[in-house]
Design an enzyme around this catalytic site. Structure first.
Site, PDB file in Angstrom:
ATOM      1  N   GLU A   9      40.310  44.745   1.422  1.00  0.00           N
ATOM      2  CA  GLU A   9      39.121  45.418   1.963  1.00  0.00           C
ATOM      3  C   GLU A   9      38.673  46.644   1.258  1.00  0.00           C
ATOM      4  O   GLU A   9      38.372  47.689   1.451  1.00  0.00           O
ATOM      5  CB  GLU A   9      39.286  45.894   3.535  1.00  0.00           C
ATOM      6  CG  GLU A   9      39.312  44.678   4.279  1.00  0.00           C
ATOM      7  CD  GLU A   9      39.103  45.083   5.960  1.00  0.00           C
ATOM      8  OE1 GLU A   9      39.116  46.246   6.141  1.00  0.00           O
ATOM      9  OE2 GLU A   9      39.420  44.144   6.517  1.00  0.00           O
ATOM     10  N   GLU A  66      42.123  37.455   7.418  1.00  0.00           N
ATOM     11  CA  GLU A  66      42.290  38.129   8.562  1.00  0.00           C
ATOM     12  C   GLU A  66      41.075  37.633   9.502  1.00  0.00           C
ATOM     13  O   GLU A  66      40.054  37.500   9.163  1.00  0.00           O
ATOM     14  CB  GLU A  66      42.141  39.530   8.437  1.00  0.00           C
ATOM     15  CG  GLU A  66      43.375  40.388   7.980  1.00  0.00           C
ATOM     16  CD  GLU A  66      43.184  41.839   7.956  1.00  0.00           C
ATOM     17  OE1 GLU A  66      42.391  42.494   8.688  1.00  0.00           O
ATOM     18  OE2 GLU A  66      43.803  42.667   6.758  1.00  0.00           O
TER      19      GLU A  66
HETATM   20  C1  BG6 Z   1      41.109  45.184   8.848  1.00  0.00           C
HETATM   21  C2  BG6 Z   1      42.304  45.824   8.153  1.00  0.00           C
HETATM   22  O1  BG6 Z   1      40.340  46.165   8.608  1.00  0.00           O
HETATM   23  O2  BG6 Z   1      41.178  45.387  10.225  1.00  0.00           O
HETATM   24  C3  BG6 Z   1      43.299  45.862   8.858  1.00  0.00           C
HETATM   25  O3  BG6 Z   1      42.492  45.082   6.960  1.00  0.00           O
HETATM   26  C4  BG6 Z   1      43.256  46.328  10.386  1.00  0.00           C
HETATM   27  O4  BG6 Z   1      44.459  46.786   8.372  1.00  0.00           O
HETATM   28  C5  BG6 Z   1      42.325  45.225  11.002  1.00  0.00           C
HETATM   29  O5  BG6 Z   1      44.341  46.496  11.062  1.00  0.00           O
HETATM   30  C6  BG6 Z   1      41.908  45.458  12.413  1.00  0.00           C
HETATM   31  O6  BG6 Z   1      41.259  46.769  12.372  1.00  0.00           O
HETATM   32  P1  BG6 Z   1      41.661  48.123  13.454  1.00  0.00           P
HETATM   33  O7  BG6 Z   1      40.725  49.076  13.084  1.00  0.00           O
HETATM   34  O8  BG6 Z   1      41.438  47.386  14.838  1.00  0.00           O
HETATM   35  O9  BG6 Z   1      43.291  48.288  13.264  1.00  0.00           O
END
Ligand code: BG6
Length: 473
Positions: A165, A369
């Site tokens: 990211e 993700e």
């Molecule tokens: C992404 C990241 O932005 O989303 C992760 O790569 C992150 O590290 C995931 O945990 C979910 O976001 P959050 O803010 O709910 O942890």
């Protein structure tokens, strides 16, 4: 496009899930690990620190065995830079090498393909003090780190991801605890995009090095990509959406794949006197990167309309942007439901995003993700019923299959997250995992692992190679 018959998932489709070192490992200063920016930051009030997380560092064998039980074909994890190089440069920590050797070998024992992210939000604190990405030397620091990774793990790791990211590091660095602005800086926007430029050059050099050192390996970036819709068919709103998409998405992918800055973003930076400075050779370095695939994180789309010209505050979390004066104004999508944490849920936008990426770049794609953060509850009989997560994942996997049927090349699906871990800024109660970890924000409880309902469901999905997505577990 309405299809009469759906194409099946490819036989070698990489079903798995993801984590990142600083959010899952714990042991934050153990066995010679140095502190990263995440270990020294002030965590948001009411949320856990990052000292123990899911204690994956000590329990990885149990965790990988559970992933194997689910039938994982791949596990995406990141390597903590400060476990390998406690100071970010200099002496290598043998215990750090040993830990990741063990983790990789444990995956391979079960035929789980390790997919390694080289940098996931955890700049060594020692390098932060030297200016982090604002220092031009950061390019060499990162390339040196990547060389050590290729030398030590390249015999077994076939899939590499450079920077997780990068667009969020640039757009919402302060939210995820990663942005360092040097004292006395007079043009913050230029500074931010200079840091972004250093990341672009660093990851381009790492890709070229990977191809040179490990000709059989594949390497790609892992930005957070999701399309932004215009609020209406007013032509001005479409122009605004083009601006927003360029700023959030295409700036990064254009640079990774074509080695060129996106013209819309460049024009905007020019007007703001914020264009990054190129060092001699940078242009060529960017052009020589050539990723083998595009890894990308997808959570949800967003909507925008024509900017009224006033400042709206920009990005406020990875998934929300209130707007950029002169480019676009962010608005809510009235057609979508949200998660308990306010992120909109848009499976159809997932297909749209995949189609858009493929038509622009024509490279295979790996979903690195995607997932639903929720307040899961452990029942007295030791179960976690998470039908909302099953529904979320099912709907998104259905859209991948539609995209495959649209002839988009998909390599795999690694949702967030394999196991409960600490969120970037909303604590451990924002859970994403298939595996529940028995701990609270400040009470470590038993730390026992428990299979959620989604664990059994995903196991079935993998066993049938995505042919059976029904709700039954
Ligand atoms: C992404 C990241 O932005 O989303 C992760 O790569 C992150 O590290 C995931 O945990 C979910 O976001 P959050 O803010 O709910 O942890």
């Amino acid at each position: 496009m309405l299809h009469k018959t759906l194409k099946p998932f490819p036989d070698n489709f990489l079903w798995g899930a993801s984590t990142s070192a600083y959010q899952v490992e714990g042991a934050s200063l153990e066995d010679g690990k140095g502190p990263s920016c995440q270990d020294v930051k002030e965590v948001p009030e009411g949320t856990s620190d990052l000292k123990v997380c899911a204690d994956h560092y000590h329990r990885y064998k149990e965790d990988i065995a559970l992933m194997a039980e689910m039938g994982f074909k791949a596990y995406r994890f990141s390597i903590a830079w400060t476990r390998i190089l406690p100071e970010g440069t200099g002496e290598v920590n043998p215990k750090g090498i040993e830990f990741y050797n063990n983790l990789i070998d444990e995956c391979l024992k079960y035929n789980i393909e390790p997919i390694v992210t080289m940098f996931h939000f955890d700049m060594p604190a020692a390098l932060d003090q030297r200016g982090s990405w604002s220092n031009r030397d950061s390019v060499d620091w990162f390339v040196n780190f990547s060389k050590i990774l290729f030398e030590n793990f390249g015999d077994r790791v076939k899939y590499w991801l450079t920077i997780n990211e990068q667009n969020m590091l640039t757009l919402v660095g302060p939210v995820i605890g990663t942005m360092t602005i040097p004292e006395g800086c007079t043009n913050e926007l230029k500074e931010i995009y200079q840091q972004n430029h250093h990341m672009l050059v660093a990851q381009a050099k790492a890709m070229a090095l990977c191809h040179e050192m490990l000709p059989d390996a594949k390497i790609g970036p892992a930005p957070n990509i999701s399309i932004i819709y215009p609020e209406s068919c007013r032509p001005e709103d479409t122009i605004a959406a083009q601006n927003a998409n360029a700023l959030r998405n295409w700036l990064y992918l254009d640079a990774y794949v074509y080695g060129k800055y996106n013209n819309l973003v460049w024009a905007w930076l020019e007007e703001k006197d914020a264009c990054p400075e190129f060092a001699p050779g940078d242009e060529e370095i960017l052009k020589n990167a050539h990723p083998d695939f595009i890894g990308f994180n997808y959570y949800n789309t967003s909507v925008c309309k024509e900017s009224d010209g006033t400042e709206k505050g920009g990005a406020i979390s990875q998934q929300e942007n209130s707007g950029e004066a002169g480019l676009f104004d962010g608005v809510k999508n009235p057609y979508l439901k949200t998660t308990e944490f306010g992120w909109e849920i848009d499976p159809v936008g997932f297909r749209g995003t995949i189609r858009e990426i493929y038509s622009r770049y024509h490279l295979p794609m790996l979903v690195t993700e995607n997932g639903l953060g929720a307040y899961d509850k452990l029942t007295e009989d030791g179960k976690v019923h998470d039908p909302y997560r099953i529904e979320y994942l099912r709907k998104h996997i259905e859209q991948i299959q539609l995209a495959i049927t649209d002839d988009c090349e998909m390599m795999g699906y690694c949702p967030w997250s394999a196991i409960d871990l600490i969120s970037t800024h909303e604590g451990v109660v924002k859970r994403y995992g298939f595996i529940y970890v028995d701990r609270d924000e400040f009470d470590l409880k038993t730390m026992d692992r428990c299979r959620k309902d989604s664990f059994y469901w995903y196991k079935k999905v993998i066993a049938t190679n995505g042919a059976d997505l029904s709700d039954e577990c």
